[in-house]
Design an enzyme around this catalytic site. Structure first.
Site, PDB file in Angstrom:
ATOM      1  N   LYS A 245       0.850  -1.186   0.000  1.00 32.12           N
ATOM      2  CA  LYS A 245       0.000   0.000   0.000  1.00 32.12           C
ATOM      3  C   LYS A 245       0.893   1.246   0.000  1.00 32.12           C
ATOM      4  O   LYS A 245       1.847   1.334   0.766  1.00 32.12           O
ATOM      5  CB  LYS A 245      -0.911  -0.001   1.235  1.00 32.12           C
ATOM      6  CG  LYS A 245      -1.933   1.130   1.228  1.00 32.12           C
ATOM      7  CD  LYS A 245      -2.976   0.963   2.320  1.00 32.12           C
ATOM      8  CE  LYS A 245      -3.986   2.103   2.277  1.00 32.12           C
ATOM      9  NZ  LYS A 245      -5.053   1.955   3.264  1.00 32.12           N
ATOM     10  N   GLU A 333     -19.080  -5.264  11.086  1.00 33.39           N
ATOM     11  CA  GLU A 333     -20.006  -4.509  11.929  1.00 33.39           C
ATOM     12  C   GLU A 333     -21.027  -5.398  12.624  1.00 33.39           C
ATOM     13  O   GLU A 333     -21.379  -5.168  13.786  1.00 33.39           O
ATOM     14  CB  GLU A 333     -20.718  -3.435  11.092  1.00 33.39           C
ATOM     15  CG  GLU A 333     -19.815  -2.317  10.613  1.00 33.39           C
ATOM     16  CD  GLU A 333     -19.081  -2.638   9.323  1.00 33.39           C
ATOM     17  OE1 GLU A 333     -18.300  -1.787   8.865  1.00 33.39           O
ATOM     18  OE2 GLU A 333     -19.286  -3.748   8.762  1.00 33.39           O
ATOM     19  N   ARG A 361     -25.022  -1.524   8.261  1.00 32.78           N
ATOM     20  CA  ARG A 361     -24.658  -2.893   7.896  1.00 32.78           C
ATOM     21  C   ARG A 361     -24.986  -3.896   9.004  1.00 32.78           C
ATOM     22  O   ARG A 361     -24.903  -5.103   8.792  1.00 32.78           O
ATOM     23  CB  ARG A 361     -23.155  -2.956   7.573  1.00 32.78           C
ATOM     24  CG  ARG A 361     -22.769  -2.164   6.336  1.00 32.78           C
ATOM     25  CD  ARG A 361     -21.288  -1.788   6.325  1.00 32.78           C
ATOM     26  NE  ARG A 361     -20.374  -2.903   6.384  1.00 32.78           N
ATOM     27  CZ  ARG A 361     -19.821  -3.501   5.321  1.00 32.78           C
ATOM     28  NH1 ARG A 361     -20.129  -3.082   4.103  1.00 32.78           N
ATOM     29  NH2 ARG A 361     -18.970  -4.490   5.466  1.00 32.78           N
TER      30      ARG A 361
END
Length: 587
Positions: A245, A333, A361
């Site tokens: 990344k 979640e 969610r």
């Protein structure tokens, strides 16, 4: 001037290049992304990490006929640049500009709209099955980051795909980080696979995927070779690639959390611009972060939980200081909410910190596992209201409406930092019900916010200003705009202002006073106008047969695009200037 990128306006232009030229194109693409994000801000690290993969996918596959789906969307800047949006990429995440995420209405190359995580496999599988049913010969590619693949929905998609013969390719962009470092057993498994030390059977082969990898995600020739091979392999396929990344910018590689979305920085050196130190109010998230640590030192039953947002929620302060009492559960979640419920059932005091838009969610878990059993989980909903440049996928404007209908649930919106501290203090003393505390993104207004704690009476609003004929009822931080607007009205003695604080239970005693003493009532909220706070007041008025004139202000019944919070408040008439105009028309 870019040697190759300047001449690429679509993937068909890309496919005309000699493969030997693609490493140079990768350098140009990285430079373009760095230069734009340095001045315009946005998500940096994720897109830098997949430059070679992005080029290879559009080089090998016949997009947009072949369907390419990006998970989350943070990874898709290079994709946007190669698919005709180079010239207007400087408008990225701005009002009336292009979206920071793939968006179907924006381009035929954006096969599926994404902003939240872990949706790509299910969507791509749905497209692949649709192609089979229609007799089409297409490829369907889902690019998913490793932090996203640990989510339950990603496993649901893998589980189903493994028993189909769908033409689906799942590419795992394995960089060991989402926004914060990845967590969990799957992350450890992938780390072992990379090292060649994993002794268990391959989890993806066990799910009936044709697995290949791991391969170097920055070796463009190797990626192209593998993609071309996989085009001829039938059924569900899984390609594991290893990337870094922030690849190509030293600071972004070394500080991947900070450079996920770094703000403005020097495009040449990569250094962040130093921020001038001024005595200013804190971010609401930091008030939460410092306060939970302060309370946890006094109350050893307090636990903090967040699904993959320890830095964004500032729970990281507690994780650093009390690592055995603060948990990042990954992008999960649903699990975060039910885990909290399980802990609370055993007498712990749990602060479950989830962004407002992400609690959507876990809606069933809030109802079934928390509210139905009346377990007093303390939900702290960060990024409530309009959040700015992330746009429609991230605005936390639905929470008041979708939570208000749930029995047993208390809903509170602090108008400032002191109120946030005090409701957190009150909640950990012990409540009979679960509570949702929703607060905005960004800074508050109170410099001297670290005041001694005081108890807040549940269900009680307060009068901020007495008036005569017009009462404004506000909820949460939007109160600041209301107070400014009232000051701007020339003859404001007739205007009263009430901070209702609790959306549920409503302070009915205070509402009776207001309806009896004021002819006109205006409600204002930074949430959807349908079903939220204003609707609750209208229900109260109807139930009690009040005939007062009532006007409700809030987010209109539409998805609000991206832009600065100031711009979006003007767009939705929730800024101080527009509120002033409305108040003057009534007073």
């Amino acid at each position: 001037m870019s040697k190759f990128l300047d001449h690429i306006n679509s993937p068909s232009d890309l496919r005309k290049l000699n493969q030997n030229h693609l490493p140079q194109l990768a350098k140009e693409l990285r430079k373009f992304i760095i230069n734009i994000v340095a001045t315009k801000e946005g998500h940096l690290g994720a897109s830098l990490g997949v430059v070679e993969l992005t080029i290879a996918l559009h080089y090998v596959f016949d997009t947009p006929n072949d369907l390419l789906i990006w998970d989350v969307g943070h990874q898709a800047y290079g994709h946007k640049l190669l698919t005709g949006r180079k010239d207007n990429f400087h408008t990225n995440r701005q009002l009336n500009g292009i979206s920071g995420f793939p968006k179907r209405s924006e381009s035929v190359y954006d096969a599926f709209g994404v902003g939240h995580s872990s949706t790509s496999i299910s969507a791509a599988l749905g497209m692949a099955i649709a192609s089979q049913l229609k007799g089409e010969n297409k490829h369907h590619i889902a690019v998913i980051g490793d932090a996203s693949i640990a989510s339950g929905m990603a496993f649901e998609g893998l589980n189903h795909a493994g028993v189909t013969d769908a033409n689906l390719l799942v590419i795992l962009n394995d960089n060991a980080i989402g926004i914060d470092p990845s967590v969990g057993a799957l992350k450890q498994y992938l780390t072992n696979v990379k090292k060649g030390t994993e002794k268990q059977d391959n989890i993806f082969e066990a799910l009936n995927f044709n697995y290949s990898g791991p391969i170097d995600g920055h070796d463009i020739d190797k990626i192209i070779s593998e993609l071309q091979r996989l085009k001829n392999v039938k059924g569900p396929k899984f390609l594991h690639i290893i990337t870094t990344k922030g690849k190509g910018l030293k600071q972004a590689e070394e500080n991947q959390v900070k450079y996920h979305a770094p703000g403005k920085f020097d495009a040449i050196t990569g250094d962040l611009f130093p921020k001038t130190k001024t005595d200013e109010a804190p971010k609401f998230q930091d008030v939460f972060g410092y306060t939970i640590v302060e309370l946890a030192k006094q109350n050893d039953k307090i636990v903090g939980i967040t699904p993959a947002m320890p830095t964004g929620s500032s729970l990281k302060y507690m994780m650093d200081e009390m690592p055995n009492r603060a948990f990042d559960v990954g992008i999960a979640e649903q699990h975060a909410v039910t885990l909290s419920a399980g802990m609370v059932s055993q007498g712990l005091v749990v602060f479950c910190n989830i962004y407002s838009t992400f609690l959507q969610r876990a809606y069933d878990q809030v109802i079934h596992d928390v509210a139905l059993q009346n377990l007093p989980v303390i939900f702290c909903l960060d990024r409530a209201g309009l959040v700015g440049e992330d746009g429609a996928t991230h605005h936390g404007v639905f929470d008041l409406a979708y939570l208000r209908c749930i029995p047993n649930l208390i809903i509170f919106a602090p108008r400032n930092e002191i109120e946030l501290r005090n409701i957190m203090y009150t909640a950990q003393l012990g409540l009979d019900n679960p509570i949702a505390i929703r607060y905005p993104r960004g800074k508050g207004v109170t410099i001297d916010w670290k005041q001694p704690f005081s108890n807040i009476e549940i269900g009680k609003g307060i009068e901020l200003k007495k008036g005569a004929s017009l009462a404004v009822l506000s909820i949460g931080f939007i109160s600041e705009n209301v107070s400014t607007a009232i000051k701007n009205v020339k003859n404001n003695t007739t205007i009263g202002h009430y901070d209702m604080r609790f959306i549920k239970p409503l302070d009915e005693d205070l509402l009776h006073q207001v309806f009896k003493n004021y002819k006109t009532i205006i409600t204002i909220e930074d949430g959807t106008i349908k079903g939220g706070f204003g609707s609750a007041v209208l229900e109260f008025a109807a139930h009690n047969n009040y005939k007062n004139s009532i006007k409700c202000l809030g987010i209109p019944d539409e998805f609000v695009e991206q832009g600065t919070i100031d711009e979006l408040q003007k767009l939705t008439s929730l800024d101080a200037y527009n509120i002033t105009t409305i108040l003057e028309s009534y007073s």
